[in-house]
Design a protein around this motif. Sequence first.
Motif, PDB file in Angstrom:
ATOM      1  N   LEU A 210       1.517  -2.514  -9.548  1.00  9.82           N
ATOM      2  CA  LEU A 210       1.698  -2.252  -8.117  1.00  9.82           C
ATOM      3  C   LEU A 210       2.777  -1.214  -7.853  1.00  9.82           C
ATOM      4  O   LEU A 210       2.763  -0.561  -6.814  1.00  9.82           O
ATOM      5  CB  LEU A 210       2.069  -3.542  -7.375  1.00  9.82           C
ATOM      6  CG  LEU A 210       0.974  -4.592  -7.200  1.00  9.82           C
ATOM      7  CD1 LEU A 210       1.453  -5.678  -6.251  1.00  9.82           C
ATOM      8  CD2 LEU A 210      -0.324  -3.981  -6.675  1.00  9.82           C
TER       9      LEU A 210
ATOM     10  N   LYS B  73      -1.506   2.451  -5.763  1.00  8.24           N
ATOM     11  CA  LYS B  73      -1.261   1.032  -5.478  1.00  8.24           C
ATOM     12  C   LYS B  73       0.053   0.822  -4.733  1.00  8.24           C
ATOM     13  O   LYS B  73       0.134   0.003  -3.820  1.00  8.24           O
ATOM     14  CB  LYS B  73      -1.292   0.229  -6.775  1.00  8.24           C
ATOM     15  CG  LYS B  73      -2.683   0.147  -7.392  1.00  8.24           C
ATOM     16  CD  LYS B  73      -2.713  -0.715  -8.634  1.00  8.24           C
ATOM     17  CE  LYS B  73      -4.128  -0.792  -9.197  1.00  8.24           C
ATOM     18  NZ  LYS B  73      -4.204  -1.659 -10.401  1.00  8.24           N
TER      19      LYS B  73
ATOM     20  N   VAL C  50       0.512  -0.898  -1.103  1.00 11.43           N
ATOM     21  CA  VAL C  50       1.450  -1.989  -0.843  1.00 11.43           C
ATOM     22  C   VAL C  50       2.320  -1.667   0.363  1.00 11.43           C
ATOM     23  O   VAL C  50       2.538  -2.519   1.245  1.00 11.43           O
ATOM     24  CB  VAL C  50       2.323  -2.257  -2.085  1.00 11.43           C
ATOM     25  CG1 VAL C  50       3.488  -3.180  -1.742  1.00 11.43           C
ATOM     26  CG2 VAL C  50       1.489  -2.868  -3.193  1.00 11.43           C
TER      27      VAL C  50
ATOM     28  N   ASP D  45      -3.194  -5.623  -8.256  1.00 14.56           N
ATOM     29  CA  ASP D  45      -2.391  -5.305  -9.429  1.00 14.56           C
ATOM     30  C   ASP D  45      -3.259  -5.111 -10.674  1.00 14.56           C
ATOM     31  O   ASP D  45      -3.037  -4.198 -11.472  1.00 14.56           O
ATOM     32  CB  ASP D  45      -1.372  -6.416  -9.678  1.00 14.56           C
ATOM     33  CG  ASP D  45      -0.477  -6.103 -10.865  1.00 14.56           C
ATOM     34  OD1 ASP D  45       0.263  -5.112 -10.802  1.00 14.56           O
ATOM     35  OD2 ASP D  45      -0.532  -6.853 -11.863  1.00 14.56           O
TER      36      ASP D  45
END
Length: 241
Positions: free
Chosen positions: A84, A90, A94, A126
């Motif tokens: 993450l 990613k 987030v 993830d």
Amino acid sequence: MLHQTKGIVLNRIQYGETSLIVHVYTEKFGRQAYMVKGSRSKKSKSKSNLFRPFFLLEMEVYHKEGKNIQSLKEVRLTETLNNLFFDIEKSTMVLFLTEVLSKVLREEEANQELFVFLYNCIRYLDLCEDSIQNFHLYFLTKLTRFLGFYPQLNWSDKYSVFDMDNGRFVEEVNSHAHCLGKQESETLYSLFNTSIDDLNEIKINSKELDLVLRGVLNFYALQSQGFSSLKSLAVIRELFE
């Protein structure tokens, strides 16, 4: 009283010279704010690294009903989520999703199903090795079920445009300023109906992705009081252009 609960970090803000106030969605108490004293000092610097957005925690907390900021005794990671934060797509995802959650998760009460949904989505994000281009749209559409404005999924050739004011599909002749176009409405319907395993079966080009995302966020703004503009929106739109 001392309690044990799992938690999902939403955000954190600096408090004083060495402390943090951390907003966490907990399994047992819903959204809560915790004071983490001395976490930014040189001696406790590693402790502050536990409070990154979407980190999954096992917490021992002091909880008092009606208190604005709770106290935290012990905390540890339930599992390590390396991807993450070292994957640019990613980490941007987030940033965007935690900003949305910080605006819409207001209730200080437990919701087990919502907690499990968030927990599983974070683990999927993830571990996912495929494209995550559609993930935020999947997340936002499924989240509406827990926020109380899941739409009526009555899409058909006749009812082909999505009415964001009323949360249902209507005839094109009844469309207005708060309706999506036909193509975007059909894509939105597919997103509401898909499972996470079939998410990448929905093919969306970058232009349509942007239109659907704007439509979903407008739907949130119309249905969720106080939902305002997102600082991270420009970043995630640029990411998938």
